[in-house]
Write a protein that holds these residues in place. Structure first.
Motif, mmCIF file in Angstrom:
data_model
loop_
_atom_site.group_PDB
_atom_site.id
_atom_site.type_symbol
_atom_site.label_atom_id
_atom_site.label_comp_id
_atom_site.label_asym_id
_atom_site.label_seq_id
_atom_site.Cartn_x
_atom_site.Cartn_y
_atom_site.Cartn_z
ATOM 1 N N PRO A 75 -31.450 66.593 47.704
ATOM 2 C CA PRO A 75 -30.092 66.239 47.288
ATOM 3 C C PRO A 75 -29.467 65.258 48.270
ATOM 4 O O PRO A 75 -29.667 65.347 49.472
ATOM 5 C CB PRO A 75 -29.361 67.593 47.293
ATOM 6 N N SER A 76 -28.707 64.312 47.746
ATOM 7 C CA SER A 76 -28.091 63.282 48.574
ATOM 8 C C SER A 76 -26.800 62.854 47.905
ATOM 9 O O SER A 76 -26.726 61.821 47.262
ATOM 10 C CB SER A 76 -29.042 62.090 48.723
ATOM 11 N N GLY A 126 -35.459 67.475 35.125
ATOM 12 C CA GLY A 126 -34.100 67.978 35.193
ATOM 13 C C GLY A 126 -33.697 68.603 36.501
ATOM 14 O O GLY A 126 -32.548 69.024 36.651
ATOM 15 N N THR A 127 -34.616 68.699 37.454
ATOM 16 C CA THR A 127 -34.290 69.265 38.766
ATOM 17 C C THR A 127 -34.754 68.321 39.866
ATOM 18 O O THR A 127 -35.682 67.519 39.679
ATOM 19 C CB THR A 127 -34.993 70.619 38.975
ATOM 20 N N ALA A 128 -34.146 68.452 41.027
ATOM 21 C CA ALA A 128 -34.557 67.653 42.173
ATOM 22 C C ALA A 128 -36.006 67.946 42.547
ATOM 23 O O ALA A 128 -36.776 67.036 42.888
ATOM 24 C CB ALA A 128 -33.635 67.919 43.363
ATOM 25 N N ALA A 129 -36.403 69.198 42.474
ATOM 26 C CA ALA A 129 -37.757 69.589 42.871
ATOM 27 C C ALA A 129 -38.830 68.955 41.991
ATOM 28 O O ALA A 129 -39.968 68.771 42.426
ATOM 29 C CB ALA A 129 -37.891 71.110 42.844
ATOM 30 N N PRO A 187 -28.188 66.671 38.155
ATOM 31 C CA PRO A 187 -26.895 65.997 38.061
ATOM 32 C C PRO A 187 -26.445 65.276 39.325
ATOM 33 O O PRO A 187 -25.523 64.458 39.266
ATOM 34 C CB PRO A 187 -25.935 67.145 37.728
ATOM 35 N N THR A 188 -27.042 65.567 40.473
ATOM 36 C CA THR A 188 -26.581 64.970 41.722
ATOM 37 C C THR A 188 -27.584 63.950 42.247
ATOM 38 O O THR A 188 -28.776 64.007 41.930
ATOM 39 C CB THR A 188 -26.355 66.048 42.793
ATOM 40 N N PRO A 189 -27.126 63.001 43.083
ATOM 41 C CA PRO A 189 -28.043 62.010 43.656
ATOM 42 C C PRO A 189 -29.141 62.673 44.476
ATOM 43 O O PRO A 189 -28.926 63.700 45.120
ATOM 44 C CB PRO A 189 -27.127 61.164 44.545
ATOM 45 N N VAL A 190 -30.330 62.084 44.461
ATOM 46 C CA VAL A 190 -31.467 62.634 45.187
ATOM 47 C C VAL A 190 -32.200 61.524 45.932
ATOM 48 O O VAL A 190 -32.110 60.346 45.576
ATOM 49 C CB VAL A 190 -32.468 63.350 44.252
ATOM 50 N N THR A 191 -32.936 61.928 46.958
ATOM 51 C CA THR A 191 -33.826 61.030 47.678
ATOM 52 C C THR A 191 -35.257 61.530 47.530
ATOM 53 O O THR A 191 -35.546 62.685 47.830
ATOM 54 C CB THR A 191 -33.465 60.954 49.174
ATOM 55 N N GLY A 195 -28.569 54.988 39.203
ATOM 56 C CA GLY A 195 -27.584 55.059 40.282
ATOM 57 C C GLY A 195 -27.615 56.367 41.052
ATOM 58 O O GLY A 195 -26.752 56.619 41.884
ATOM 59 N N LYS A 196 -28.627 57.207 40.812
ATOM 60 C CA LYS A 196 -28.679 58.516 41.464
ATOM 61 C C LYS A 196 -29.960 58.755 42.258
ATOM 62 O O LYS A 196 -30.132 59.843 42.812
ATOM 63 C CB LYS A 196 -28.528 59.627 40.437
ATOM 64 N N VAL A 197 -30.834 57.758 42.321
ATOM 65 C CA VAL A 197 -32.136 57.971 42.950
ATOM 66 C C VAL A 197 -32.349 57.002 44.104
ATOM 67 O O VAL A 197 -32.138 55.790 43.968
ATOM 68 C CB VAL A 197 -33.280 57.816 41.931
#
Length: 391
Positions: A63-64, A98-101, A124-128, A151-153
């Motif tokens: 998450p970022s 659908g998940t960061a993982a 739903p949130t930005p990730v790295t 815009g989220k990756v």
């Protein structure tokens, strides 16, 4: 330096009396690499805020949380249709479920190799996503490859590796024509993405460079993207492109860079972008705080390893054009020439045009062209300035 080069330098009024030559910039020497879609210029500060902070993890997205902003919001340059973002409403494939993982380095590598229009579904949130291997385009897949991060990756090289690679002349990625140096595919677009902490140091393939992205052949386009703290080798007379290194574009059609931001790059030359024999159109973008740190210029002075030119942008070759519009280039630095832009057309046919843009505080510690602060230029005629501010 050869006599004809010295005459050209004096004619342009170069500040430093005894300038080094430019390696492939010497008209009598071949280029170091083969030459062969697609406002107010002083707008508000655009500071990348996401991406490089998430340095942990083993390839799965971290998450970022932060807003995504790229480019110069006050840039008013018109964007032609072929330079605009690609419609990705019907993707060929999606990274993540659908998940960061679920957004892993392996998934990115597989998607890029497969080609097509690629989007991300990482929650739903930005990730790295910290890349454990460089994502490489397979030349027979496509012909269009689009990566859209929404815009989220952030794709991070973790300070260890290049992030993305396309090379039509690399046999390992497949030859698809008999003229790999001049073919119209693959066509690679990156949009709505952040590329952070890419590092190609030690990789001298095709001359090296391209800390975040290396491209040779086909077509290449960047839209609404950010490049943060990327790296390539610190020495080398014609090596460059901490963010982007581009060679051999199809029929010398331009690389488009639109509404994008380059910050914190560091390399021997071209601490944001570097190319040989490639044309560029840069629209509504920002280049800030990039540094060309090599020493000895090109060709390298005796006793030096060479480099140090093009704090933000480095362009070399024969016939090519560069157009910069609606763009801010500030706070970049070159230990040799061209704190903002280093432009050398070996056969003096190349042209540089700067419109509705601001270049400021881009020191050239060795040499630059008189009357053009932050720029070292050899080409068909002096740079064309239209409503541009240089200081």
């Amino acid at each position: 330096m050869r006599v004809q080069s010295l005459v050209a330098l004096l004619a342009l009024g170069v500040v430093t009396a005894a300038l080094p030559g430019c390696g492939s910039s010497d008209p009598a020497r071949p280029s170091a690499a083969p030459v062969a879609d697609t406002g107010s210029p002083a707008g508000p500060t655009v500071t990348p805020t996401a991406g490089p902070s998430a340095r942990t993890g083993l390839g799965a997205a971290q998450p970022s949380a932060s807003p995504f902003r790229a480019g110069n919001p006050s840039g008013g340059a018109a964007v032609p249709a072929e330079a605009r973002a690609v419609d990705t409403s019907r993707p060929t494939r999606t990274v993540g479920t659908g998940t960061a993982a679920s957004c892993t380095s392996e998934a990115v590598v597989r998607a890029v190799a497969a080609g097509g229009i690629i989007t991300f579904d990482c929650g739903p949130t930005p990730v790295t996503i910290r890349m454990k291997a460089t994502a490489k385009v397979v030349n027979s897949h496509g012909p269009r490859i689009v990566l859209d991060g929404g815009g989220k990756v952030t794709l991070s090289g973790g300070g260890k590796r290049r992030i993305l690679y396309l090379n039509t002349c690399d046999q390992a990625q497949g030859w698809t024509t008999s003229h790999c140096q001049n073919q119209d595919h693959p066509q690679l677009t990156v949009q709505n993405l952040t590329f952070a902490e890419g590092d190609s140091t030690g990789d001298r393939t095709e001359g090296g460079g391209g800390g975040a992205i290396f491209v040779r052949g086909g077509r290449f386009k960047v839209v609404n993207s950010r490049f943060v703290d990327n790296r390539c080798d610190r020495t080398g007379p014609d090596l460059g492109g901490a963010a982007l290194r581009v060679l051999s574009q199809y029929e010398n059609k331009p690389v488009y860079v639109v509404n994008s931001t380059f910050t914190g790059g560091l390399c021997a030359n071209g601490a944001a972008t570097s190319s040989i024999g490639v044309s560029w159109t840069v629209l509504n973008s920002v280049f800030r705080d990039n540094r060309a740190v090599g020493t000895g210029a090109n060709p390298a002075r005796a006793g030096t390893a060479g480099g140090g030119s093009g704090g933000a942008i480095y362009c070399d070759g024969n016939e090519f054009t560069v157009r910069i519009a609606g763009t801010i280039i500030e706070g970049n630095r070159a230990s040799e020439g061209g704190g903002a832009i280093f432009f050398v057309s070996n056969n003096r046919t190349g042209t540089l045009r700067i419109e509705d843009s601001t270049l400021r505080r881009n020191p050239s510690q060795g040499f630059e062209t008189n009357g053009f602060p932050g720029i070292f230029f050899l080409g068909a005629r002096p740079p064309t300035l239209v409503a541009a501010t240089l200081r």
